[in-house]
Design an enzyme around this catalytic site. Structure first.
Site, PDB file in Angstrom:
ATOM      1  N   GLU A 160       0.679  -1.792  -0.129  1.00 10.31           N
ATOM      2  CA  GLU A 160       0.353  -0.081   0.022  1.00 10.31           C
ATOM      3  C   GLU A 160       0.845   1.031   0.392  1.00 10.31           C
ATOM      4  OE1 GLU A 160      -2.772   0.115   3.015  1.00 10.31           O
ATOM      5  OE2 GLU A 160      -2.769   2.586   2.919  1.00 10.31           O
ATOM      6  N   GLU A 165      -1.717  11.214   3.766  1.00 11.47           N
ATOM      7  CA  GLU A 165      -2.601  11.585   5.028  1.00 11.47           C
ATOM      8  C   GLU A 165      -2.660  12.366   5.789  1.00 11.47           C
ATOM      9  OE1 GLU A 165      -3.952   6.648   6.433  1.00 11.47           O
ATOM     10  OE2 GLU A 165      -1.930   7.390   6.353  1.00 11.47           O
TER      11      GLU A 165
END
Length: 882
Positions: A160, A165
């Site tokens: 991933e 974020e």
């Protein structure tokens, strides 16, 4: 943005980072922008996919809405929908809106998550988004990538990539600190919950908040490397791991610790750790989403979800998403790097703008030496290689004097901050783990402890924990188990002992022990004061000290004889009966130095014999250099010449100069070399030579060259010697079926008495046979043991094409393995008149089906029926640890 319940680990990482910063490290994201110049993307990036969000609706040819209430696998508190209330295009931007759900909904909020899977999938390139992020406690926007086809298995085994974020932006804590970090992270490794992640936080210049304005977030992903950018400033770099090998091709560590993958080996079919480009070498797709709460956002800053922040909806606004391809090499993505100074340097006080992120790949264990060597971690004084250590409490353990018996001890004091305490070799000088694997069956970790003051929580359990290979494996046990279950008594010294076998059975890799901890349970130790003494990893039975033989009758393949610069090849030469085979060096007109050079990746750690150890060798000058006044020198280097000491031979303990035609011994203490600046922990070159440029004409021989402790007690030989001058009791040299009687003959000075086998017309096999009901159990030698022998073919069989074979049997032939001699580690066939060594590992024989616990026959012979006329000799035959 995880897809399973794993952000608790991220919360832990945040907590650990806070702990590290409080110890004086400072936030890694406080970049000094005046030290670097951000670089613009180079012109060779070619736009291959984009969404400018200029239309009236979301382009369904590019994006797919995910519709579920799964909570993102992180206990998030939103359902994802395709409702226009949660995602829409207007005014040239995409809006993703998180808002309260209707009463009775499965979860209290709704939001949107869009992906490009099977519509836009990519491997390598530049992935860029310009966006303004939402704020408020519980907000969690992300721009990220997931594998399209999960080639390596379920999350996170196939990887991933979190491009961006952020959580809880603009939230102020009780001290007024306002959240403004953005994060770039990779997820990889084994299946949850053994998954791994690594990443870096970043603060914008002048403390700008990403929720106040638009900023550009990007990664550049190429084969083996991913870089993170905010407004084109490179703030993080992650790379694949790079394994370090020794000269034998054995993995001994990592040159760089980055990401890794675990997948099934195509050859063996076994689940295997791989330090390569995987899992970030497959197609990935893009995702955009806004989560609410969950295991990360809901557990940091002010914790939970601020309902007021979402009452009117929180908006994640995206101006565009661009994907670029590197036109120079689209297959690898290399050649278009947007880089700056320090992008491959880890951030530190010396390099505050360093961007390199150290990953979480498991560190391959160095091959064991097979030598059981005890280590004292603390006894009256601190071992520089194992400093005393408070992990997280902010204290500095001290050395305190106790009673007459214990003298100086380590005192640990635990305050309000949760912590663990003990000894940490990762902080040592040098930083070096301890290989306890040779002591598996006989060794233990031992220490004495006295509790001065119990923790205020009197019921707090006391624990012992050992970690190995940078926490790749760890074992935590109730401390009282090391004292036969006896309770801890305040004010009283008590002895604790944990067997290495117990720790190994519990999962600890003994080959790289690097942290030992003794502490009351996390968060329950406040008020505890305790002292520790006599900490050691040792074994019952004789102590075996490290020893390196550079040359004694044969070349050490890990330390070949070497001419640095003169273009010659040193040779093995026979000398007198006492010295036998020696190393001979000859110097011509070209200036040079000569000696023993370790193979790549090989060095010798002599630190454990520093006090009593020596470097010693015998030397004979066959021909003096034409410059009779030339000084003879001894030089030792370590760590790739990062430290070195050069001395005249006359400064040896013997204090003598070479005399032509005469063998002389020279001895230098390790302590004197260390005092002169040599790092004795990684010796890799030993040289003896006439002074540079003055050696023309010199020919000299060296023998019995070694680094060892001359005061070490004699240790019983490990293994079974099948033949060295004679066979052991209850074993015989043996002709199975030919009717001959093998004999003991005298060979050259080096080999002396040898076993001779002669084959006639009758088909037969020959070798070494145990008496009835006698066998050798080699189980304890499995990990590093070998069957090894020297062989010289005196006369070849009349059938010159006959293959030569090695065969070993166990349990009265209930198991057996037969191999050609060419399958040995040396890979050579017999040559008439020449001694050759053959080595077969016990592990390979075991893997081929041999029961190594009952070895009773070892054979060497030409193939059955093809050996007529063969005469051959065997010496130094043994089952041993090399």
């Amino acid at each position: 943005m995880n897809i399973t319940s794993t952000h608790l680990q991220k919360l832990t990482a945040v907590a650990m980072a806070v702990g590290l910063f409080s110890c004086g490290g400072g936030s890694e994201s406080n970049t000094k922008f005046d030290l670097v110049n951000p670089a613009e993307p180079v012109s060779d990036w070619t736009l291959v996919w984009s969404d400018e969000f200029d239309g009236a609706s979301i382009d369904k040819n590019k994006w797919t809405h995910e519709i579920n209430c799964n909570g993102g696998g992180n206990n998030e508190q939103q359902c994802y929908s395709d409702s226009a209330e949660n995602s829409f295009v207007s005014g040239g931007t995409l809006k993703i809106v998180a808002k309260p759900a209707e009463e009775g909904a499965p979860l209290p909020y709704t939001s949107a998550r869009l992906n490009t899977r099977y519509k836009a999938d990519f491997k390598y390139g530049r992935f860029e988004m310009r966006a303004k992020l939402p704020s408020g406690q519980g907000s969690w926007p992300a721009f990220w990538m997931l594998p399209t086809d999960y080639v390596y298995g379920e999350w996170p085994k196939s990887g991933e990539i979190d491009i961006l974020e952020a959580v809880n932006l603009k939230v102020a804590d009780s001290e007024g600190n306002v959240e403004a970090n953005v994060h770039g992270t990779l997820h990889y490794g084994q299946a949850w919950p053994a998954n791994k992640q690594s990443g870096k936080a970043y603060l914008l210049p002048e403390m700008a908040n990403p929720a106040d304005d638009f900023h550009t977030y990007a990664i550049e992903w190429q084969e083996g490397e991913i870089r993170w950018y905010v407004d084109d400033y490179l703030f993080a770099t992650q790379m694949k791991s790079e394994v370090r090998y020794n000269g034998k091709g054995e993995a001994v560590g990592l040159k760089h610790r980055g990401w890794f993958a675990e997948y099934f080996d195509i050859v063996t079919g076994e689940l295997t750790t791989h330090w390569d480009n995987a899992p970030f070498d497959q197609d990935f797709h893009l995702l955009l989403n806004l989560a609410v709460g969950g295991n990360w956002a809901g557990n940091v800053n002010n914790t939970g979800i601020d309902a007021a922040a979402f009452a009117d909806g929180q908006t994640y606004e995206i101006d565009y998403v661009h994907v670029y391809e590197c036109a120079i090499n689209p297959n690898t993505g290399k050649g278009c790097e947007t880089i700056r100074a320090g992008y491959k340097v880890e951030a530190s006080d010396e390099n505050p703008t360093g961007a390199l992120v150290i990953g979480e790949a498991p560190i391959p264990s160095p091959p064991s030496t097979g030598i059981a060597t005890p280590i004292t971690i603390f006894a009256d004084a601190e071992n520089a290689g194992w400093p005393v250590w408070d992990c997280c409490g902010g204290t500095v353990p001290t050395i305190e004097t106790d009673n007459a018996e214990h003298g100086a001890t380590v005192e640990f004091v635990i305050g309000a901050a949760p912590t663990v305490m003990g000894f940490n070799s990762r902080l040592g000088s040098p930083a070096k783990a301890f290989d306890a694997s040779p002591m598996l069956t006989t060794g233990s970790i031992k220490f004495d402890m006295k509790v001065v003051s119990m923790p205020s929580n009197s019921s707090a359990p006391w624990l012992f924990k050992a970690e190995s290979n940078d926490a790749t494996t760890a074992v935590e046990m109730d401390l009282t188990l090391g004292n036969d279950g006896n309770p801890i008594v305040a004010g009283e010294w008590q002895h604790y002992e944990f067997s290495l076998q117990t720790l190994a059975d519990a999962g600890l890799d003994l080959s790289g022990i690097d942290v030992l901890m003794i502490f009351p349970a996390w968060g329950a130790g406040e008020g505890a004061v305790y002292r520790v003494d006599n900490v050691e990893i040792s074994q019952d039975g004789p102590v075996v000290y490290p020893e390196l033989v550079l040359f004694s009758d044969q070349t050490n393949l890990d330390w070949p004889i070497w001419d640095c610069c003169g273009g010659s090849t040193p040779v093995e030469a026979m000398d007198d009966a006492e010295h036998g085979l020696t190393a001979e060096f000859a110097i011509g007109a070209a200036p040079t130095v000569m000696g023993f050079l370790s193979a790549e990746g090989v060095s010798f750690d002599a630190s454990e014999i520093l006090v009593e150890g020596v470097v010693q060798f015998d030397m004979k000058v066959v021909s003096a250099p034409s410059d009779a006044s030339a000084a003879w020198l001894f030089k030792v280097e370590a760590g790739g010449a990062t430290s070195a000491v050069e001395l005249p031979l006359t400064s040896s303990i013997e204090g003598i100069a070479p005399v032509t035609g005469q063998w002389q011994t020279y001895t230098f203490t390790l302590q004197s070399l260390s005092d002169a600046g040599l790092d004795v922990s990684e010796i890799d070159v030993v040289m003896v030579f006439p002074a540079w440029g003055a050696g023309n004409g010199a020919v000299y021989r060296i023998d019995n060259a070694k680094i060892y402790n001359p005061n070490a007690p004699e240790v019983p030989e490990v293994g079974l010697t099948l033949f060295k001058d004679m066979t052991p009791e209850q074993w015989s040299i043996w002709d199975c079926c030919g009717g001959s009687t093998p004999s003991v003959e005298t060979d050259d000075a080096q080999h002396g008495s040898v076993a001779q086998f002669s084959i006639g017309a009758a088909p037969t096999v020959m070798g070494f046979l145990a008496a009835d009901d006698v066998y050798y159990d080699a189980s304890a030698l499995l990990a590093s043991g070998v069957v090894r022998f020297d062989m010289k073919l005196v006369s070849a069989p009349s059938d010159a094409s006959a293959p030569w074979l090695f065969k070993i049997e166990a349990g009265d032939a209930s198991s057996a393995v037969e191999l050609p001699l060419s399958a040995s580690l040396e890979g050579v066939d017999p040559v008439v008149g020449q001694w050759q060594t053959y080595t077969f590992t016990l592990q390979s024989l075991f893997d081929a089906g041999l029961d190594i616990s009952q070895i009773d026959v070892v054979m060497v012979f030409p193939a059955w029926g093809a050996g007529n006329g063969a005469v051959y000799r065997i010496d130094n035959a043994a089952i041993t640890i090399p």
